[in-house]
Motif scaffolding. Sequence first.
Motif, PDB file in Angstrom:
ATOM      1  N   VAL A   1       3.793  20.470  38.608  1.00  0.00           N
ATOM      2  CA  VAL A   1       4.990  20.647  39.310  1.00  0.00           C
ATOM      3  C   VAL A   1       6.115  20.431  38.334  1.00  0.00           C
ATOM      4  CG1 VAL A   1       6.567  20.117  41.135  1.00  0.00           C
ATOM      5  CG2 VAL A   1       4.276  20.490  41.737  1.00  0.00           C
ATOM      6  N   GLU A   2       6.137  19.148  38.044  1.00  0.00           N
ATOM      7  CA  GLU A   2       7.168  18.548  36.922  1.00  0.00           C
ATOM      8  C   GLU A   2       7.381  19.904  35.662  1.00  0.00           C
ATOM      9  OE1 GLU A   2      10.323  16.972  35.406  1.00  0.00           O
ATOM     10  OE2 GLU A   2       9.567  16.632  37.359  1.00  0.00           O
ATOM     11  N   LEU A   3       6.003  20.207  35.128  1.00  0.00           N
ATOM     12  CA  LEU A   3       5.973  21.253  34.032  1.00  0.00           C
ATOM     13  C   LEU A   3       6.735  22.531  34.475  1.00  0.00           C
ATOM     14  CD1 LEU A   3       5.049  21.367  31.147  1.00  0.00           C
ATOM     15  CD2 LEU A   3       2.729  22.562  32.281  1.00  0.00           C
ATOM     16  N   VAL A   4       6.453  22.841  35.506  1.00  0.00           N
ATOM     17  CA  VAL A   4       7.052  24.114  36.037  1.00  0.00           C
ATOM     18  C   VAL A   4       8.562  23.953  36.127  1.00  0.00           C
ATOM     19  CG1 VAL A   4       7.166  25.570  38.192  1.00  0.00           C
ATOM     20  CG2 VAL A   4       5.054  24.709  37.365  1.00  0.00           C
ATOM     21  N   ALA A   5       8.846  22.856  37.136  1.00  0.00           N
ATOM     22  CA  ALA A   5      10.421  22.609  37.120  1.00  0.00           C
ATOM     23  C   ALA A   5      11.212  22.596  35.699  1.00  0.00           C
ATOM     24  CB  ALA A   5      10.797  21.328  37.871  1.00  0.00           C
TER      25      ALA A   5
ATOM     26  N   ALA B   1       6.234  22.669  51.723  1.00  0.00           N
ATOM     27  CA  ALA B   1       5.775  23.634  50.359  1.00  0.00           C
ATOM     28  C   ALA B   1       4.645  23.227  49.975  1.00  0.00           C
ATOM     29  CB  ALA B   1       7.156  23.603  49.696  1.00  0.00           C
ATOM     30  N   SER B   2       4.271  21.750  50.010  1.00  0.00           N
ATOM     31  CA  SER B   2       3.016  21.445  49.314  1.00  0.00           C
ATOM     32  C   SER B   2       1.825  21.874  50.084  1.00  0.00           C
ATOM     33  CB  SER B   2       2.980  19.997  49.288  1.00  0.00           C
ATOM     34  OG  SER B   2       2.994  19.410  50.555  1.00  0.00           O
ATOM     35  N   GLU B   3       2.077  22.329  51.385  1.00  0.00           N
ATOM     36  CA  GLU B   3       0.765  22.877  52.173  1.00  0.00           C
ATOM     37  C   GLU B   3       0.272  24.169  51.872  1.00  0.00           C
ATOM     38  OE1 GLU B   3       1.298  21.945  56.495  1.00  0.00           O
ATOM     39  OE2 GLU B   3       2.930  20.369  55.922  1.00  0.00           O
ATOM     40  N   PHE B   4       0.958  25.124  51.300  1.00  0.00           N
ATOM     41  CA  PHE B   4       0.639  26.190  50.608  1.00  0.00           C
ATOM     42  C   PHE B   4      -0.750  25.957  49.796  1.00  0.00           C
ATOM     43  CE2 PHE B   4       5.089  27.545  51.637  1.00  0.00           C
ATOM     44  CZ  PHE B   4       4.676  28.690  52.361  1.00  0.00           C
ATOM     45  N   GLY B   5      -0.685  25.004  48.851  1.00  0.00           N
ATOM     46  CA  GLY B   5      -1.693  24.684  48.074  1.00  0.00           C
ATOM     47  C   GLY B   5      -1.735  25.810  46.888  1.00  0.00           C
ATOM     48  N   GLY B   6      -2.448  25.351  45.747  1.00  0.00           N
ATOM     49  CA  GLY B   6      -2.769  26.061  44.506  1.00  0.00           C
ATOM     50  C   GLY B   6      -1.390  26.436  43.936  1.00  0.00           C
ATOM     51  N   HIS B   7      -1.518  27.359  43.052  1.00  0.00           N
ATOM     52  CA  HIS B   7      -0.379  27.575  42.135  1.00  0.00           C
ATOM     53  C   HIS B   7       0.871  28.063  42.868  1.00  0.00           C
ATOM     54  CE1 HIS B   7      -1.327  31.953  43.039  1.00  0.00           C
ATOM     55  NE2 HIS B   7      -0.386  32.389  42.549  1.00  0.00           N
ATOM     56  N   ILE B   8       0.914  28.526  44.243  1.00  0.00           N
ATOM     57  CA  ILE B   8       2.061  28.934  44.939  1.00  0.00           C
ATOM     58  C   ILE B   8       2.834  27.497  45.344  1.00  0.00           C
ATOM     59  CG2 ILE B   8       2.924  29.695  47.252  1.00  0.00           C
ATOM     60  CD1 ILE B   8       2.367  31.810  45.118  1.00  0.00           C
TER      61      ILE B   8
ATOM     62  N   PHE C   1       4.505  26.556  41.975  1.00  0.00           N
ATOM     63  CA  PHE C   1       5.798  27.148  41.773  1.00  0.00           C
ATOM     64  C   PHE C   1       6.945  27.098  42.668  1.00  0.00           C
ATOM     65  CE2 PHE C   1       7.842  31.521  42.832  1.00  0.00           C
ATOM     66  CZ  PHE C   1       8.583  31.438  41.736  1.00  0.00           C
ATOM     67  N   PHE C   2       6.597  27.038  44.190  1.00  0.00           N
ATOM     68  CA  PHE C   2       7.800  26.752  45.161  1.00  0.00           C
ATOM     69  C   PHE C   2       8.666  25.295  44.689  1.00  0.00           C
ATOM     70  CE2 PHE C   2       5.753  29.507  48.660  1.00  0.00           C
ATOM     71  CZ  PHE C   2       6.273  30.713  47.820  1.00  0.00           C
ATOM     72  N   ILE C   3       7.623  24.420  44.819  1.00  0.00           N
ATOM     73  CA  ILE C   3       8.243  23.153  44.493  1.00  0.00           C
ATOM     74  C   ILE C   3       8.815  22.851  43.342  1.00  0.00           C
ATOM     75  CG2 ILE C   3       7.868  20.523  44.259  1.00  0.00           C
ATOM     76  CD1 ILE C   3       5.197  21.131  46.321  1.00  0.00           C
ATOM     77  N   GLY C   4       8.253  23.182  42.057  1.00  0.00           N
ATOM     78  CA  GLY C   4       8.887  23.354  40.844  1.00  0.00           C
ATOM     79  C   GLY C   4      10.288  24.039  40.783  1.00  0.00           C
ATOM     80  N   LEU C   5      10.433  25.216  41.158  1.00  0.00           N
ATOM     81  CA  LEU C   5      11.588  25.898  41.408  1.00  0.00           C
ATOM     82  C   LEU C   5      12.598  25.215  42.295  1.00  0.00           C
ATOM     83  CD1 LEU C   5      13.275  28.263  40.437  1.00  0.00           C
ATOM     84  CD2 LEU C   5      12.241  29.659  42.414  1.00  0.00           C
ATOM     85  N   TYR C   6      12.274  24.753  43.260  1.00  0.00           N
ATOM     86  CA  TYR C   6      13.114  23.996  44.272  1.00  0.00           C
ATOM     87  C   TYR C   6      13.636  22.825  43.681  1.00  0.00           C
ATOM     88  CZ  TYR C   6      11.646  27.115  48.053  1.00  0.00           C
ATOM     89  OH  TYR C   6      11.341  28.317  48.717  1.00  0.00           O
ATOM     90  N   CYS C   7      12.583  21.872  43.074  1.00  0.00           N
ATOM     91  CA  CYS C   7      13.042  20.892  42.092  1.00  0.00           C
ATOM     92  C   CYS C   7      14.087  21.219  41.095  1.00  0.00           C
ATOM     93  CB  CYS C   7      11.830  20.282  41.386  1.00  0.00           C
ATOM     94  SG  CYS C   7      10.725  19.253  42.601  1.00  0.00           S
TER      95      CYS C   7
ATOM     96  N   TYR D   1      17.710  33.679  41.600  1.00  0.00           N
ATOM     97  CA  TYR D   1      16.917  34.766  42.107  1.00  0.00           C
ATOM     98  C   TYR D   1      15.590  34.866  41.539  1.00  0.00           C
ATOM     99  CZ  TYR D   1      15.350  39.716  42.601  1.00  0.00           C
ATOM    100  OH  TYR D   1      14.542  40.851  42.627  1.00  0.00           O
ATOM    101  N   SER D   2      14.307  34.996  42.452  1.00  0.00           N
ATOM    102  CA  SER D   2      13.044  35.075  41.828  1.00  0.00           C
ATOM    103  C   SER D   2      12.364  36.277  42.429  1.00  0.00           C
ATOM    104  CB  SER D   2      12.454  33.523  42.018  1.00  0.00           C
ATOM    105  OG  SER D   2      12.229  33.488  43.635  1.00  0.00           O
ATOM    106  N   GLU D   3      11.374  36.812  41.710  1.00  0.00           N
ATOM    107  CA  GLU D   3      10.473  37.657  42.367  1.00  0.00           C
ATOM    108  C   GLU D   3       8.971  37.232  41.792  1.00  0.00           C
ATOM    109  OE1 GLU D   3      10.934  41.470  40.519  1.00  0.00           O
ATOM    110  OE2 GLU D   3      12.917  41.923  41.416  1.00  0.00           O
ATOM    111  N   HIS D   4       8.203  37.024  42.697  1.00  0.00           N
ATOM    112  CA  HIS D   4       6.812  36.811  42.512  1.00  0.00           C
ATOM    113  C   HIS D   4       5.634  37.582  43.377  1.00  0.00           C
ATOM    114  CE1 HIS D   4       7.300  34.085  46.128  1.00  0.00           C
ATOM    115  NE2 HIS D   4       5.967  34.085  46.117  1.00  0.00           N
ATOM    116  N   GLU D   5       4.475  37.614  42.854  1.00  0.00           N
ATOM    117  CA  GLU D   5       3.566  37.973  43.583  1.00  0.00           C
ATOM    118  C   GLU D   5       2.907  36.935  44.543  1.00  0.00           C
ATOM    119  OE1 GLU D   5       0.359  39.701  40.905  1.00  0.00           O
ATOM    120  OE2 GLU D   5       1.647  41.437  40.281  1.00  0.00           O
ATOM    121  N   PRO D   6       2.684  37.299  45.566  1.00  0.00           N
ATOM    122  CA  PRO D   6       1.875  36.493  46.619  1.00  0.00           C
ATOM    123  C   PRO D   6       0.451  36.366  46.347  1.00  0.00           C
ATOM    124  CG  PRO D   6       2.368  38.169  47.821  1.00  0.00           C
ATOM    125  CD  PRO D   6       3.138  38.703  46.538  1.00  0.00           C
ATOM    126  N   PRO D   7      -0.143  35.460  46.892  1.00  0.00           N
ATOM    127  CA  PRO D   7      -1.660  35.371  46.965  1.00  0.00           C
ATOM    128  C   PRO D   7      -2.245  36.849  47.566  1.00  0.00           C
ATOM    129  CG  PRO D   7      -1.092  33.433  47.573  1.00  0.00           C
ATOM    130  CD  PRO D   7       0.144  34.183  47.439  1.00  0.00           C
TER     131      PRO D   7
END
Length: 293
Positions: A11-15, A121-128, A131-137, A147-153
């Motif tokens: 998450v920190e790496l993503v942020a 947000a952590s309850e989604f699990g996995g890469h999503i 991604f969510f937590i990293g971007l919100y951080c 603005y973001s665009e992403h493919e869902p699972p």
Amino acid sequence: MTSLQNASDIVELVAESFSPDSPDAVRRLFNEAGARAPEVIWTPSPIEVRNPLLKQFQDICKGYKVDGRVPASAVRLEDFGGLTEWLMLLEPVDGGSDFKYLAYGSSVAESFGTDMTGHRASEFGGHISSFFIGLYCAVLREKRCVYSEHEPPRNVFVRLWQRMIVPLFDESGEVAQILVLNVPDNELRVGLELMVDPVFVLREDEKLVDANRAARSLFRLPQGAVRGTLEEATGIPLEVGISPTDMLSQHKIEDSVRLTLRDAIVERLVMTVSATQHREEAFYVVVMRLIGT
């Protein structure tokens, strides 16, 4: 499900990677999950936001601004009118290492299949989740809209999510909440909604993933994500005996006359079963046309 503690490093790496100079962590995160890298644009210009709903959302948020920032105390969800069904409101918890959904729009919940109000947000699990937590951080740190665009699972019947994320500030100038407009980009679903005949979309295991407005009305389906099989929803079994992948490869379409009971009256309908491809997966498409009693 990956716990937040175990995922804190990614998450920190993503942020840290949400910048033009360092996108590799996000790309790897999605590529390893079989999805293309998301697009992230900080402080997007009007030309970069083409979706009319996102533009309307931006205009409403601009009306709240004081000294260039949106005060959390000024925002009222009812001000957004019909956009509220696509709105999400979050607050940082656990020192900003996770985010809790205070509001989760009804149409987002319908598309995703679950109402996340009160969840994290952590309850989604996995890469999503990462991604969510990293971007919100990153929003907490940058204090800017993004603005973001992403493919869902793959289990979510949406081609692409488009999001505008706006930080809401407290009196001390810190980000107290995050407001998100989250709209799906799904050409197939939009086309189905325009059809006057009932249409259902099913996976290869015959589980429903979508039903258009006409189908919901005819079979009086409850609001929210469609679940179960076609027979459970309508009383009419699929009975095709061929996979949607084979239907696609053979250009096969099957028509049959079926019976359905409505208001104690038995009616006939023509059921047409074909197949389509969505995000590299084959689906059954079932169209029903009433032809009388």
